[in-house]
Motif scaffolding. Structure first.
Motif, PDB file in Angstrom:
ATOM      1  N   GLY A  62       0.827  -1.209   0.000  1.00 38.45           N
ATOM      2  CA  GLY A  62       0.000   0.000   0.000  1.00 38.45           C
ATOM      3  C   GLY A  62       0.861   1.258   0.000  1.00 38.45           C
ATOM      4  N   ASN A  63       0.186   2.411   0.115  1.00 38.78           N
ATOM      5  CA  ASN A  63       0.908   3.693   0.086  1.00 38.78           C
ATOM      6  C   ASN A  63       1.908   3.792   1.234  1.00 38.78           C
ATOM      7  OD1 ASN A  63      -0.933   4.118  -1.942  1.00 38.78           O
ATOM      8  ND2 ASN A  63      -1.354   6.231  -1.357  1.00 38.78           N
ATOM      9  N   ASN A  64       1.476   3.452   2.440  1.00 33.27           N
ATOM     10  CA  ASN A  64       2.393   3.537   3.581  1.00 33.27           C
ATOM     11  C   ASN A  64       3.523   2.522   3.463  1.00 33.27           C
ATOM     12  OD1 ASN A  64       0.795   5.477   4.716  1.00 33.27           O
ATOM     13  ND2 ASN A  64      -0.125   4.152   6.265  1.00 33.27           N
ATOM     14  N   TRP A 133       2.931  -8.885   3.850  1.00 33.75           N
ATOM     15  CA  TRP A 133       1.842  -9.489   3.079  1.00 33.75           C
ATOM     16  C   TRP A 133       1.048  -8.386   2.386  1.00 33.75           C
ATOM     17  CZ3 TRP A 133       3.015 -10.298   8.184  1.00 33.75           C
ATOM     18  CH2 TRP A 133       3.325 -11.599   8.605  1.00 33.75           C
ATOM     19  N   ASP A 134       0.413  -8.759   1.277  1.00 30.86           N
ATOM     20  CA  ASP A 134      -0.595  -7.875   0.689  1.00 30.86           C
ATOM     21  C   ASP A 134      -1.544  -8.727  -0.144  1.00 30.86           C
ATOM     22  OD1 ASP A 134      -0.516  -4.506   0.291  1.00 30.86           O
ATOM     23  OD2 ASP A 134      -1.944  -5.656  -0.926  1.00 30.86           O
ATOM     24  N   SER A 170      -1.974 -12.981   1.251  1.00 32.82           N
ATOM     25  CA  SER A 170      -2.556 -12.635   2.561  1.00 32.82           C
ATOM     26  C   SER A 170      -3.962 -13.207   2.741  1.00 32.82           C
ATOM     27  CB  SER A 170      -2.564 -11.113   2.709  1.00 32.82           C
ATOM     28  OG  SER A 170      -2.856 -10.769   4.039  1.00 32.82           O
ATOM     29  N   ARG A 184      -8.235  -5.515  -6.493  1.00 30.69           N
ATOM     30  CA  ARG A 184      -6.781  -5.670  -6.327  1.00 30.69           C
ATOM     31  C   ARG A 184      -6.419  -6.952  -5.585  1.00 30.69           C
ATOM     32  NH1 ARG A 184      -4.728  -0.364  -3.905  1.00 30.69           N
ATOM     33  NH2 ARG A 184      -2.889  -1.367  -3.049  1.00 30.69           N
ATOM     34  N   THR A 222      -0.770  -2.134   8.464  1.00 27.15           N
ATOM     35  CA  THR A 222      -0.983  -0.884   7.720  1.00 27.15           C
ATOM     36  C   THR A 222      -1.791  -1.207   6.470  1.00 27.15           C
ATOM     37  OG1 THR A 222       0.067   1.035   6.706  1.00 27.15           O
ATOM     38  CG2 THR A 222       1.350  -0.997   6.648  1.00 27.15           C
ATOM     39  N   ALA A 255      -9.507 -10.393   9.631  1.00 27.83           N
ATOM     40  CA  ALA A 255      -8.149 -10.735   9.175  1.00 27.83           C
ATOM     41  C   ALA A 255      -7.112 -10.110  10.114  1.00 27.83           C
ATOM     42  CB  ALA A 255      -7.948 -10.227   7.750  1.00 27.83           C
ATOM     43  N   PHE A 259      -3.942 -11.868  12.235  1.00 29.88           N
ATOM     44  CA  PHE A 259      -2.531 -11.458  12.206  1.00 29.88           C
ATOM     45  C   PHE A 259      -2.020 -11.163  13.617  1.00 29.88           C
ATOM     46  CE2 PHE A 259      -3.109 -10.866   7.643  1.00 29.88           C
ATOM     47  CZ  PHE A 259      -1.876 -11.278   7.161  1.00 29.88           C
ATOM     48  N   THR A 301      -1.309  11.172  12.503  1.00 31.44           N
ATOM     49  CA  THR A 301      -0.388  11.885  11.608  1.00 31.44           C
ATOM     50  C   THR A 301      -0.638  13.399  11.606  1.00 31.44           C
ATOM     51  OG1 THR A 301      -1.799  11.095   9.815  1.00 31.44           O
ATOM     52  CG2 THR A 301       0.279   9.968  10.110  1.00 31.44           C
ATOM     53  N   ASP A 334      -6.727   4.487   0.494  1.00 27.88           N
ATOM     54  CA  ASP A 334      -7.296   4.562   1.847  1.00 27.88           C
ATOM     55  C   ASP A 334      -8.647   5.283   1.774  1.00 27.88           C
ATOM     56  OD1 ASP A 334      -7.530   4.554   4.639  1.00 27.88           O
ATOM     57  OD2 ASP A 334      -6.331   6.385   4.878  1.00 27.88           O
ATOM     58  N   LYS A 347     -13.145   4.793  11.271  1.00 24.66           N
ATOM     59  CA  LYS A 347     -12.281   5.987  11.266  1.00 24.66           C
ATOM     60  C   LYS A 347     -12.943   7.111  12.050  1.00 24.66           C
ATOM     61  CE  LYS A 347      -8.466   6.805   9.038  1.00 24.66           C
ATOM     62  NZ  LYS A 347      -7.252   6.139   9.438  1.00 24.66           N
ATOM     63  N   SER A 417       0.993   9.745   3.246  1.00 21.22           N
ATOM     64  CA  SER A 417       1.937   8.659   3.538  1.00 21.22           C
ATOM     65  C   SER A 417       3.340   9.179   3.845  1.00 21.22           C
ATOM     66  CB  SER A 417       1.989   7.665   2.383  1.00 21.22           C
ATOM     67  OG  SER A 417       0.749   7.029   2.302  1.00 21.22           O
ATOM     68  N   LYS A 461      -3.869   7.702  17.115  1.00 25.89           N
ATOM     69  CA  LYS A 461      -5.047   8.569  17.135  1.00 25.89           C
ATOM     70  C   LYS A 461      -5.994   8.199  18.275  1.00 25.89           C
ATOM     71  CE  LYS A 461      -6.639   8.870  12.822  1.00 25.89           C
ATOM     72  NZ  LYS A 461      -5.805   9.434  11.841  1.00 25.89           N
TER      73      LYS A 461
HETATM   74  P1  NAI Z   1      -3.466   1.737   1.123  1.00 29.35           P
HETATM   75  O1  NAI Z   1      -4.876   1.426   0.765  1.00 29.35           O
HETATM   76  O2  NAI Z   1      -2.614   2.416   0.134  1.00 29.35           O
HETATM   77  O3  NAI Z   1      -2.708   0.411   1.582  1.00 29.35           O
HETATM   78  C1  NAI Z   1      -3.333  -0.643   2.217  1.00 29.35           C
HETATM   79  C2  NAI Z   1      -2.829  -1.936   1.598  1.00 29.35           C
HETATM   80  O4  NAI Z   1      -3.388  -3.010   2.339  1.00 29.35           O
HETATM   81  C3  NAI Z   1      -3.242  -2.134   0.159  1.00 29.35           C
HETATM   82  O5  NAI Z   1      -2.107  -2.404  -0.640  1.00 29.35           O
HETATM   83  C4  NAI Z   1      -4.181  -3.347   0.199  1.00 29.35           C
HETATM   84  O6  NAI Z   1      -4.075  -4.144  -0.953  1.00 29.35           O
HETATM   85  C5  NAI Z   1      -3.686  -4.054   1.434  1.00 29.35           C
HETATM   86  N1  NAI Z   1      -4.625  -4.938   2.123  1.00 29.35           N
HETATM   87  C6  NAI Z   1      -5.950  -4.818   2.358  1.00 29.35           C
HETATM   88  N2  NAI Z   1      -6.419  -5.841   3.073  1.00 29.35           N
HETATM   89  C7  NAI Z   1      -5.363  -6.641   3.331  1.00 29.35           C
HETATM   90  C8  NAI Z   1      -5.180  -7.848   4.050  1.00 29.35           C
HETATM   91  N3  NAI Z   1      -6.213  -8.457   4.618  1.00 29.35           N
HETATM   92  N4  NAI Z   1      -3.937  -8.371   4.126  1.00 29.35           N
HETATM   93  C9  NAI Z   1      -2.877  -7.777   3.533  1.00 29.35           C
HETATM   94  N5  NAI Z   1      -2.997  -6.636   2.828  1.00 29.35           N
HETATM   95  C10 NAI Z   1      -4.209  -6.073   2.731  1.00 29.35           C
HETATM   96  O7  NAI Z   1      -3.583   2.590   2.485  1.00 29.35           O
HETATM   97  P2  NAI Z   1      -2.456   3.464   3.214  1.00 29.35           P
HETATM   98  O8  NAI Z   1      -2.610   4.880   2.790  1.00 29.35           O
HETATM   99  O9  NAI Z   1      -1.158   2.800   3.070  1.00 29.35           O
HETATM  100  O10 NAI Z   1      -2.975   3.366   4.711  1.00 29.35           O
HETATM  101  C11 NAI Z   1      -2.930   2.119   5.378  1.00 29.35           C
HETATM  102  C12 NAI Z   1      -3.761   2.152   6.639  1.00 29.35           C
HETATM  103  O11 NAI Z   1      -3.207   3.106   7.526  1.00 29.35           O
HETATM  104  C13 NAI Z   1      -5.216   2.528   6.427  1.00 29.35           C
HETATM  105  O12 NAI Z   1      -6.040   1.732   7.231  1.00 29.35           O
HETATM  106  C14 NAI Z   1      -5.269   3.940   6.916  1.00 29.35           C
HETATM  107  O13 NAI Z   1      -6.547   4.295   7.403  1.00 29.35           O
HETATM  108  C15 NAI Z   1      -4.243   3.906   8.025  1.00 29.35           C
HETATM  109  N6  NAI Z   1      -3.754   5.233   8.327  1.00 29.35           N
HETATM  110  C16 NAI Z   1      -3.056   5.950   7.393  1.00 29.35           C
HETATM  111  C17 NAI Z   1      -2.613   7.227   7.687  1.00 29.35           C
HETATM  112  C18 NAI Z   1      -1.810   8.028   6.739  1.00 29.35           C
HETATM  113  O14 NAI Z   1      -1.514   9.165   7.031  1.00 29.35           O
HETATM  114  N7  NAI Z   1      -1.397   7.504   5.616  1.00 29.35           N
HETATM  115  C19 NAI Z   1      -2.932   7.854   8.981  1.00 29.35           C
HETATM  116  C20 NAI Z   1      -3.666   7.004   9.882  1.00 29.35           C
HETATM  117  C21 NAI Z   1      -4.026   5.749   9.548  1.00 29.35           C
END
Ligand code: NAI
Length: 505
Positions: A62-64, A133-134, A170, A184, A222, A255, A259, A301, A334, A347, A417, A461
C-alpha cells in the motif's frame, strides 16, 4: 553521551538507573482535596545490545508500506533524486526518534539538545529487514508507482531494490473491508478455514525470522481500515475463546485479529495502525502469555495531531471549545476504502474520541456531562483527483470572555503517507526499545511494561491503554511522557522547565 552519576550503573549488557518518582496522592475530604506528595523508588534496566530487527507489514504494497520501505532504502543507500525544485537528499523528517531532539541539560547557561535516538541505544532504521503481506501481488516497485506518493525520479532509482520485494499472499475477508478493494485482491491465501490461515501466517513469520537470521520480528497492520468486528465476550473475550472461534472460522473474526494472534503466538509484538478493534481482549491475553506487546490504534499523523494540540492550547488557556467540524477529502486507496460506510465508521470513531480527556480534565469549563458533548463532526470524502495529497479543513468554534466567540479555520494539505511512514518507523523502533526495558518498583522483581503499550500514545489517534488506565490524548503530555521515559532510563534528570540553574546559578 555518557551519564556520570551515582544512581546509574552500566556494564557491557545493561544500563541500570535508579529513579525517585515524585507524585502527589490526593485524598478527598468533603469538598476539599488533601494533597500528599510522595516518592516511590523505581529502577529501570535497559538491555543495551541492539538486536537484528525484522518487520513484517500487513498491507506492504500500500501507500504507507511502499513509502516506508522505499524511504528507508533511500536513506540506507544515500540515494539522491531530482525534481523541478533541484536535487534532494534523503532524510527522516517527521520521525520523532531520528529528527527531533531532547534537552539533556545545560552547559554554563546554554541548553544542550541531542537527537532523541542518541539518548538510549536504538536500532538504526536502515538496518531493519522488511517483509510482509498484501492481497495485491504487485512487487514494491510497481506498487510504489501505483501509490503516486514518491517523486518519479526517486521511484526510478529505487526500482532495482524494490522490484525484488514481493508481498506474501494474505488473508482476505471481503466482508471486513470495502467492496471496492476486490479488484486488487489477486494474492490471497485460498479457502475459508481461519485456523489454516492462522497457521500459514505463523509459518510465514517463523520462516522470515529464520531465513533472515533475525533476533526479533515485529508485525504492524498498515492494511485497509476494516469495519469493527461485533465484539462478543464469548467469541473474543479470552485467549481460549478467541482460538476456539478461529478454529470454528467464526464470521466475526477479522483478518487483522488473525494477524495479531499469529504475531503473539510467534512471540512477536503487534501494532495496529488502523482504527478497527483488532486488539480484542483475547489478543491481549495471548500477548500477555507470550510476553510481547500490543499497541494501537490508528496512526496519529496530521489533522488529529494538530487537533490534540489546538484543543489542549484552548482548554489550557481557559477557553471553551464548543464545536469542531472536520472535513477531509483524499483520493488515495485509503480514501477509496473509507468511502464505504462500515469502514468510515471505524475511522470516525477514532477521530472523534481524540479530545475527550482534554475536555474532561477542565471542570471549570465543562462542569456537566451535557456540556462535554460538544459538536464534533467528522466528514471524509473520496475524491480520486486529490491522490495522496490529503486536504483537511477544520473549523474550531470556542467560547471566550463574556460570551464572545473565537473561531479558527485550519486548512492542512499534506502527502498522507509521507507523514505516516516516519511515524510507522518510530512505532517500530520504540516498541523494539521498550522490549529491552524492565523496571523494578520499590525493590520488587524486575518486570516488563504492561502488555498494552500505551507509551506509544503520541503516535496513535485512539491510543489503547491497559484496562483501568485513563488514555491521554494531549500531544504535549504524550511527548513529554516518551521523552521523560527515555531520559529516566538513561539516568538523566527530567526537565520541569523551572530553569533555576540558569536563573540562579
Ligand atoms: P493503502 O490502501 O494504500 O494500503 C493498504 C494496503 O493493504 C493495500 O495495498 C491493500 O491491498 C492491502 N490490504 C488490504 N487488506 C489486506 C489484508 N487483509 N492483508 C494484507 N494486505 C491487505 O492505504 P495506506 O494509505 O497505506 O494506509 C494504510 C492504513 O493506515 C489505512 O487503514 C489507513 O486508514 C491507516 N492510516 C493511514 C494514515 C496516513 O496518514 N497515511 C494515517 C492514519 C491511519
Amino acid at each position: 553521551m555518557k551519564v556520570q552519576s551515582t544512581t546509574t550503573q552500566q556494564d557491557d549488557h545493561f544500563l541500570i538507573s535508579n529513579y525517585d518518582y515524585k507524585s502527589t496522592n490526593i485524598e478527598k475530604n468533603g469538598d476539599k482535596y488533601i494533597a500528599k506528595p510522595q516518592i516511590t523508588n523505581f529502577k529501570f534496566k535497559t538491555d543495551t545490545r541492539i538486536p537484528k530487527l525484522g518487520v513484517m507489514l500487513v498491507g506492504w504494497g500500500g501507500n504507507n508500506g511502499t513509502t516506508l520501505t522505499g524511504g528507508i532504502l533511500a536513506n540506507k543507500f544515500n540515494i539522491t533524486w531530482n525534481s523541478r525544485r533541484g536535487t534532494h537528499q534523503p532524510n527522516f523528517y517527521g520521525s520523532l526518534t531520528q529528527s527531533s531532539v531532547i534537552k539533556i541539560g545545560t552547559c554554563n547557561t546554554e541548553e544542550v539538545f541531542v537527537p532523541f535516538k542518541d539518548v538510549l541505544p536504538m536500532v538504526n532504521p536502515c538496518d531493519i529487514v522488511f517483509g510482509g503481506w498484501d492481497i495485491s501481488s504487485m512487487n514494491l516497485a510497481d506498487a510504489m508507482n501505483r501509490a503516486q506518493v514518491v517523486e518519479y525520479d526517486l521511484q526510478q532509482k529505487l526500482r532495482p531494490y524494490l522490484e525484488k520485494l514481493v508481498p506474501l499472499p494474505s488473508i482476505y475477508y471481503p466482508d471486513f473491508i470495502a467492496a471496492n478493494q476486490g479488484d486488487r485482491a489477486d494474492n490471497v491465501i485460498p479457502g475459508n478455514n481461519k485456523l489454516e490461515h492462522l497457521n500459514i501466517i505463523r509459518k510465514n513469520i517463523a520462516d522470515f525470522k529464520q531465513q533472515n537470521n533475525l533476533d526479533k520480528v515485529i508485525l504492524l497492520w498498515t492494511a485497509n481500515t476494516e469495519r469493527f468486528c461485533v465484539e462478543d465476550p464469548n467469541i473474543h473475550g479470552t485467549a481460549e475463546k478467541l482460538l476456539k472461534s478461529i478454529e470454528s472460522s467464526h464470521p466475526e473474526i477479522s483478518a487483522s485479529t488473525i494477524f495479531a494472534c499469529a504475531a503473539c503466538l510467534e512471540g512477536c509484538s503487534f501494532i495496529n495502525g488502523s482504527p478497527q478493534n483488532t486488539i480484542v481482549p483475547g489478543v491481549i491475553e495471548l500477548a500477555e502469555k507470550a510476553g510481547v506487546f500490543v499497541a494501537g490504534d490508528d496512526f496519529k499523523t496530521g489533522q488529529t495531531k494538530f487537533k490534540t494540540c489546538l484543543v489542549e492550547y484552548l482548554v489550557g488557556a481557559g477557553i471553551k471549545p464548543k464545536a469542531i467540524i472536520s472535513y477531509n477529502h483524499l483520493g488515495n486507496n485509503d480514501g477509496k476504502n473509507l468511502s464505504q460506510e462500515s469502514c468510515f465508521k471505524s475511522k470516525e470513531r477514532s477521530k472523534k474520541t481524540c479530545v475527550d480527556d482534554i475536555l474532561e480534565s477542565n471542570k471549570v469549563l465543562y462542569p456537566t456531562e451535557e456540556e462535554l458533548n460538544i459538536d464534533h463532526t467528522i466528514v471524509i470524502k473520496y475524491c480520486p483527483e486529490t491522490g495522496d495529497s490529503k486536504k483537511a479543513m477544520d473549523e474550531y468554534i470556542a467560547e471566550i470572555f463574556l460570551g464572545g466567540r473565537q473561531t479558527f479555520a485550519v486548512y492542512n494539505v499534506c502527502e498522507d503517507s509521507l507523514l505516516a511512514a516516519p511515524l510507522i518507523m518510530d512505532l517500530l523502533l520504540l516498541c523494539e526499545l521498550f522490549e529491552r526495558i524492565q523496571f523494578q518498583k520499590d525493590a520488587s522483581e524486575y518486570q516488563r511494561f504492561d502488555t498494552v503499550l500505551s507509551w506509544l500514545s503520541y503516535l496513535m489517534k485512539a491510543p489503547k491503554s491497559e484496562s483501568g488506565i485513563t488514555t491521554i490524548n494531549s500531544l504535549s503530555r504524550q511527548r513529554a511522557m516518551l521523552e521523560n521515559l527515555v531520559k529516566v532510563c538513561a539516568g538523566l534528570t527530567i526537565d520541569d522547565n523551572l530553569r533555576l540553574e540558569v536563573r540562579y546559578g
